[in-house]
Design an enzyme around this catalytic site. Structure first.
Site, short mmCIF file in Angstrom:
data_model
loop_
_atom_site.label_atom_id
_atom_site.label_comp_id
_atom_site.label_asym_id
_atom_site.label_seq_id
_atom_site.Cartn_x
_atom_site.Cartn_y
_atom_site.Cartn_z
CG ASP A 58 -2.29 0.67 0.90
OD1 ASP A 58 -2.26 1.88 0.64
OD2 ASP A 58 -3.34 0.01 0.92
CG HIS A 86 -0.99 1.52 -3.31
ND1 HIS A 86 -2.25 1.30 -2.78
CD2 HIS A 86 -0.70 0.40 -4.01
CE1 HIS A 86 -2.68 0.10 -3.13
NE2 HIS A 86 -1.74 -0.47 -3.87
#
Length: 444
Positions: free
Chosen positions: A249, A272
């Site tokens: 993430d 991310h």
């Protein structure tokens, strides 16, 4: 006779010398007592600079199988009540298995947790049954804490990931622990550690002040869900430096009501990217401002540097600088997304939005895995203002074709070389539009 007189004379002289010496000593002692000069302390009475507590002395086995939670809690209680600076040591050859544990303050003196060995979590999520599923190692209400040591904190998150609704849509979406949570801590340092395979987020700072994080390696598989590296919420005065994050993430995420945050010398990816947000979910009011990200290498991530907000929220994102960023095969290297929707169902259009203004992207270079290397998608009701693009060069990762920019309700300026060509509308047109809108509404 002369010899006797000479001997007597010598004796008299010796007596005079001894008497003078005694007088001088007495005077010196008197002078010393008047000035209260410091005296040397014996080894037994001199205060030690730091107290060392070995977790093994509290019953920890360190074999990775025996539950060492009680031993760790006892060591913490002793350290926290100590009136002198204290260090808790997890030595190199120890692997301590810890169940969920609260490590709370306030403590009476400075405290250092030296993790030179390894701390591991139970690998069975059922251990958390009846407990707060969001916590594993939970530090609360502490001042002047240091966590360091060169060792490893391992969340053993594999079973949690398998049960995640993001891996198996038939499973209910349930919370999972953050490996290291620091809540209401101040004047704190976290440095020189490996934090790996957390059940969900790796490190979370909530309601913290004046925290320095440096020399960390935060690692989890790219496929591990919601495993943010460092998550910051309701905090100010945070410094993150010289840290590597590779997770499933956001490498670093900054959310509600956080300010005065400096991030530098970061290696990020996969994951991310570095994100501000998400913000404004469920029509909430949130603010993030005074954030600087300077000198980062971002590789093989789903986003580069990003601001993401939900429709319907309110608040402000302002004074954000992304500078000296190297992108390697990054999708969406530069992105502002005011239509963020992390939901299984489409999100309904809303008329309100968080205001975004005074955002700078400076010297951002490298390669983009997506055709749109710059995407600034802002709200119709609250356009983005004063966006700066300066010295940008984002080429296609495959070396073929070209990259593009996309802008919607985005106002600002560019300087230096900017590729792909910028699409910002200038702020003058925004002001003209605002004035015209005001005149029009006045006649309605």
């Amino acid at each position: 006779m002369s010899y006797s007189r000479g001997g007597t004379l010598v004796t008299l002289l010796l007596l005079l010398v001894v008497a003078s010496s005694l007088a001088l000593t007495a005077n010196a002692n008197s002078f010393e007592s008047l000035l209260q000069l410091p005296r040397r302390q014996s080894r037994s009475t001199r205060p030690r600079s730091e107290r060392l507590l070995h977790v093994g002395n509290f019953g920890a086995k360190g074999n990775g199988v025996t539950d060492d939670t009680k031993a760790f809690a006892d060591a913490w209680k002793t350290a926290c009540s100590s009136k002198v600076k204290t260090r808790i040591l997890v030595p190199e050859n120890y692997t301590c298995l810890l169940r969920p544990i609260d490590l709370s303050g306030p403590c009476k003196a400075r405290l250092t947790l030296q993790i030179s060995g390894t701390i591991i979590a139970p690998n069975d999520p059922d251990v958390w049954e009846g407990l707060n599923r969001r916590k594993w190692l939970y530090f609360h209400g502490l001042s002047r804490l240091t966590v360091e040591g060169g060792g490893t904190v391992n969340g053993m998150g594999q079973e949690w990931w398998e049960r995640s609704c993001k891996h198996n849509h038939s499973n209910p979406c349930r919370g999972a622990p953050t490996a290291l949570t620091f809540h209401k801590c101040k004047n704190m340092r976290v440095e020189n550690l490996n934090v790996i395979d957390s059940q969900q987020m790796h490190i979370a700072l909530t309601s913290c002040r004046r925290v320095t994080i440096s020399g960390l390696k935060v690692i989890a598989p790219a496929t591990s869900p919601n495993t943010d590296g460092i998550h910051i919420s309701v905090s100010r005065g945070i410094v993150i430096d010289n840290t590597t994050v590779s997770t499933g993430d956001d490498c670093i995420s900054i959310v509600k009501n956080s300010t005065q945050i400096s991030i530098s010398n970061i290696i990020c990816g996969p994951g991310h990217g570095i994100s501000i947000g998400s913000l404004g979910k469920s029509k909430s009011w949130e603010e993030v401002r005074d954030i600087t990200v300077d000198t980062a290498i971002i590789s093989d991530t789903a986003n580069g540097v990003r601001i993401k907000t939900w429709q319907g929220g309110s608040g402000l994102v302002s004074k954000i600088i992304f500078r000296n960023i190297k992108m390697n095969n990054v999708s969406n290297p530069i992105i502002i997304d005011q239509y963020y929707c992390d939901s299984r169902k489409p999100c309904a259009n809303q008329t309100s939005a968080i205001s975004i203004e005074n955002i700078s992207f400076v010297h951002v270079r490298g390669t983009s895995a997506s055709k749109e290397a710059i995407k600034i998608s802002c709200s119709d009701s609250s356009p983005c203002r004063n966006i700066l693009l300066q010295d940008i060069d984002l080429e296609p990762s495959n070396g073929d074709g070209f990259t593009e920019s996309f802008c919607w309700e985005a106002y600002g300026s560019s300087s230096g070389q900017v590729y792909p060509p910028p699409c910002l509308s200038d702020d003058t047109s925004f002001l003209e539009q605002s004035v015209q809108s005001g005149i029009t509404s006045a006649y309605l």
